[in-house]
Design a protein around this motif. Structure first.
Motif, PDB file in Angstrom:
ATOM      1  N   ASP A 140       6.099  -6.566  11.687  1.00 55.42           N
ATOM      2  CA  ASP A 140       6.237  -5.356  10.617  1.00 55.42           C
ATOM      3  C   ASP A 140       5.115  -4.184  10.901  1.00 55.42           C
ATOM      4  N   GLN A 141       4.487  -4.215  11.954  1.00 57.54           N
ATOM      5  CA  GLN A 141       3.728  -3.001  12.141  1.00 57.54           C
ATOM      6  C   GLN A 141       2.454  -2.984  11.563  1.00 57.54           C
ATOM      7  N   SER A 142       2.231  -4.156  10.489  1.00 62.70           N
ATOM      8  CA  SER A 142       0.842  -4.118   9.836  1.00 62.70           C
ATOM      9  C   SER A 142      -0.201  -3.944  10.880  1.00 62.70           C
ATOM     10  N   ILE A 143      -1.393  -3.850  10.332  1.00 67.15           N
ATOM     11  CA  ILE A 143      -2.451  -3.438  11.026  1.00 67.15           C
ATOM     12  C   ILE A 143      -3.670  -4.154  10.631  1.00 67.15           C
ATOM     13  N   LYS A 144      -4.230  -4.789  11.487  1.00 68.18           N
ATOM     14  CA  LYS A 144      -5.629  -5.440  11.104  1.00 68.18           C
ATOM     15  C   LYS A 144      -6.689  -4.430  11.634  1.00 68.18           C
ATOM     16  N   ILE A 145      -7.762  -4.220  10.730  1.00 70.57           N
ATOM     17  CA  ILE A 145      -8.927  -3.334  10.889  1.00 70.57           C
ATOM     18  C   ILE A 145     -10.208  -3.868  10.230  1.00 70.57           C
ATOM     19  N   GLU A 146     -11.099  -3.498  10.823  1.00 68.32           N
ATOM     20  CA  GLU A 146     -12.429  -3.950  10.483  1.00 68.32           C
ATOM     21  C   GLU A 146     -13.035  -2.695   9.672  1.00 68.32           C
ATOM     22  N   ILE A 147     -13.562  -2.791   8.654  1.00 64.69           N
ATOM     23  CA  ILE A 147     -14.353  -1.750   7.975  1.00 64.69           C
ATOM     24  C   ILE A 147     -15.567  -2.413   7.237  1.00 64.69           C
ATOM     25  N   ASN A 148     -16.541  -1.943   7.259  1.00 65.80           N
ATOM     26  CA  ASN A 148     -17.828  -2.560   6.424  1.00 65.80           C
ATOM     27  C   ASN A 148     -18.056  -3.793   6.931  1.00 65.80           C
ATOM     28  N   ILE A 205      -9.498  -6.515   7.282  1.00 66.98           N
ATOM     29  CA  ILE A 205      -8.446  -6.463   6.314  1.00 66.98           C
ATOM     30  C   ILE A 205      -7.027  -6.093   6.858  1.00 66.98           C
ATOM     31  N   THR A 206      -5.993  -6.494   6.543  1.00 64.24           N
ATOM     32  CA  THR A 206      -4.821  -6.353   7.172  1.00 64.24           C
ATOM     33  C   THR A 206      -4.193  -5.043   6.124  1.00 64.24           C
ATOM     34  N   VAL A 207      -3.665  -4.111   6.653  1.00 65.46           N
ATOM     35  CA  VAL A 207      -2.842  -2.884   6.039  1.00 65.46           C
ATOM     36  C   VAL A 207      -1.408  -2.689   6.160  1.00 65.46           C
ATOM     37  N   SER A 208      -0.698  -2.424   5.359  1.00 66.17           N
ATOM     38  CA  SER A 208       0.705  -2.162   5.742  1.00 66.17           C
ATOM     39  C   SER A 208       0.894  -1.029   6.716  1.00 66.17           C
ATOM     40  N   GLN A 209       2.149  -1.012   7.127  1.00 63.75           N
ATOM     41  CA  GLN A 209       2.480   0.319   7.931  1.00 63.75           C
ATOM     42  C   GLN A 209       2.547   1.459   6.785  1.00 63.75           C
ATOM     43  N   ASN A 210       3.016   1.435   5.560  1.00 67.70           N
ATOM     44  CA  ASN A 210       3.005   2.377   4.720  1.00 67.70           C
ATOM     45  C   ASN A 210       1.618   3.023   4.484  1.00 67.70           C
ATOM     46  N   VAL A 211       0.783   2.281   4.348  1.00 67.92           N
ATOM     47  CA  VAL A 211      -1.016   2.437   4.250  1.00 67.92           C
ATOM     48  C   VAL A 211      -1.264   3.219   5.554  1.00 67.92           C
ATOM     49  N   ALA A 212      -0.968   2.612   6.894  1.00 65.21           N
ATOM     50  CA  ALA A 212      -1.377   3.459   7.954  1.00 65.21           C
ATOM     51  C   ALA A 212      -0.656   4.738   8.392  1.00 65.21           C
ATOM     52  N   LYS A 213       0.398   5.090   7.540  1.00 67.79           N
ATOM     53  CA  LYS A 213       1.309   6.362   8.119  1.00 67.79           C
ATOM     54  C   LYS A 213       0.663   7.291   6.946  1.00 67.79           C
ATOM     55  N   ASN A 214      -0.362   7.011   5.852  1.00 67.10           N
ATOM     56  CA  ASN A 214      -0.989   7.938   5.122  1.00 67.10           C
ATOM     57  C   ASN A 214      -2.339   8.108   5.093  1.00 67.10           C
ATOM     58  N   ASP A 256      -0.941  10.828   1.627  1.00 63.97           N
ATOM     59  CA  ASP A 256      -0.723  10.609   0.230  1.00 63.97           C
ATOM     60  C   ASP A 256      -1.867  10.842  -0.888  1.00 63.97           C
ATOM     61  N   THR A 257      -1.587  11.549  -1.826  1.00 63.06           N
ATOM     62  CA  THR A 257      -2.770  11.813  -2.735  1.00 63.06           C
ATOM     63  C   THR A 257      -2.403  11.297  -4.183  1.00 63.06           C
ATOM     64  N   SER A 258      -1.441  10.316  -4.365  1.00 64.27           N
ATOM     65  CA  SER A 258      -0.972   9.797  -5.534  1.00 64.27           C
ATOM     66  C   SER A 258      -2.247   8.957  -5.906  1.00 64.27           C
ATOM     67  N   SER A 259      -2.293   8.528  -7.255  1.00 62.65           N
ATOM     68  CA  SER A 259      -3.422   7.808  -7.925  1.00 62.65           C
ATOM     69  C   SER A 259      -3.425   6.471  -7.278  1.00 62.65           C
ATOM     70  N   ALA A 260      -1.893   6.015  -7.224  1.00 63.13           N
ATOM     71  CA  ALA A 260      -1.715   4.572  -6.712  1.00 63.13           C
ATOM     72  C   ALA A 260      -2.268   4.279  -5.265  1.00 63.13           C
ATOM     73  N   PHE A 261      -2.327   5.332  -4.517  1.00 61.99           N
ATOM     74  CA  PHE A 261      -2.486   5.053  -3.088  1.00 61.99           C
ATOM     75  C   PHE A 261      -4.035   5.206  -3.092  1.00 61.99           C
ATOM     76  N   LEU A 262      -4.689   6.324  -4.026  1.00 64.05           N
ATOM     77  CA  LEU A 262      -6.056   6.473  -3.972  1.00 64.05           C
ATOM     78  C   LEU A 262      -6.925   5.187  -4.509  1.00 64.05           C
ATOM     79  N   ASN A 263      -6.189   4.715  -5.605  1.00 61.11           N
ATOM     80  CA  ASN A 263      -6.933   3.550  -5.983  1.00 61.11           C
ATOM     81  C   ASN A 263      -6.821   2.309  -5.323  1.00 61.11           C
ATOM     82  N   TYR A 264      -5.778   2.247  -4.461  1.00 60.69           N
ATOM     83  CA  TYR A 264      -5.604   1.204  -3.413  1.00 60.69           C
ATOM     84  C   TYR A 264      -6.805   1.418  -2.285  1.00 60.69           C
ATOM     85  N   LEU A 265      -6.962   2.425  -1.760  1.00 60.66           N
ATOM     86  CA  LEU A 265      -8.200   2.678  -0.975  1.00 60.66           C
ATOM     87  C   LEU A 265      -9.587   2.349  -1.735  1.00 60.66           C
ATOM     88  N   ASP A 266      -9.847   2.720  -2.729  1.00 54.66           N
ATOM     89  CA  ASP A 266     -10.960   2.433  -3.573  1.00 54.66           C
ATOM     90  C   ASP A 266     -11.279   0.749  -3.768  1.00 54.66           C
TER      91      ASP A 266
END
Length: 217
Positions: free
Chosen positions: A190-198, A202-211, A161-171
């Motif tokens: 709900d298939q949300s995923i807990k990840i470790e970064i830096n 944080i926990t991200v939704s399945q919608n984020v995980a699919k993109n 997903d290259t939408s501004s909304a998704f990229l702003n979320y990642l930022d």
């Protein structure tokens, strides 16, 4: 070739998964936000010029010449995105629309010199491969975060997903190309995923995980 014809050829290429599959008129109409009747007229025109093979009620495929043009447009688009981010300090959510205009510049000499100036990048700011001047792509083996294995370490290599909304979320969550990600837990409910970064969780939704595209470190 007109700007509109180039946009149709690029859309057919993407919708047909790099020109492999047949694309129907409704899908093109939806992608370009136009009427199906207008799409039919344009497909007939592209077929007459030798850029597409169109069969009424079945759909359209690009010819070899059509695919070559599509790849050339994509090459220009992605090189301009790299230039805008690396040299003009655009954010990765700002470059797409500007590159949409710049991709229609016809000068091959300009694009070849732009490629050399940027030291022949292989991927754009969103992780998509940039074709070389012969149309070859350098592919990366990648999977979506939703398909990743618990406990494994990955690196972010692109976005679906290259939408501004998704990229702003990642930022906002400090997720960028090159960010290392470790899967800690997948919630069955709900298939949300807990990840470790830096060094933080944080926990991200399945919608984020699919993109979010990853590769194994």
């Amino acid at each position: 070739m007109t700007l509109t014809e180039e946009n149709y050829i690029k859309a057919i290429y993407h919708l047909g998964k790099q020109g492999v599959e047949t694309v129907n008129t409704n899908a093109i109409a939806e992608a370009l936000q136009t009427k199906a009747s207008s799409v039919t007229d344009m497909l007939k025109k592209l077929a007459e010029k030798g850029y597409a093979d169109y069969i009424k009620y079945q759909g359209v495929n690009l010819t070899v010449q059509g695919k070559k043009i599509a790849i050339g447009i994509i090459r220009k688009h992605r090189l301009w995105e790299v230039f805008l981010v690396e040299k003009l300090n655009f954010k990765w959510d700002e470059v797409h629309q500007v590159a949409e205009d710049l991709e229609h510049i016809k000068s091959e000499k300009l694009i070849d010199q732009l490629d050399a100036y940027l030291k022949h990048p292989t991927h754009d700011p969103h992780g998509d491969p940039i074709p070389d001047r012969d149309g070859n792509f350098k592919q990366i083996e990648k999977i979506l975060l939703s398909q990743a294995i618990l406990g494994n370490k990955y690196k972010c290599v692109g976005v679906k997903d290259t939408s501004s909304a998704f990229l702003n979320y990642l930022d906002a969550n400090a997720i960028a190309l090159g960010t290392e990600i470790v899967l800690l837990h997948k919630e069955p409910f709900d298939q949300s995923i807990k990840i470790e970064i830096n060094n933080r969780e944080i926990t991200v939704s399945q919608n984020v995980a699919k993109n979010l595209f990853l590769k194994t470190v």
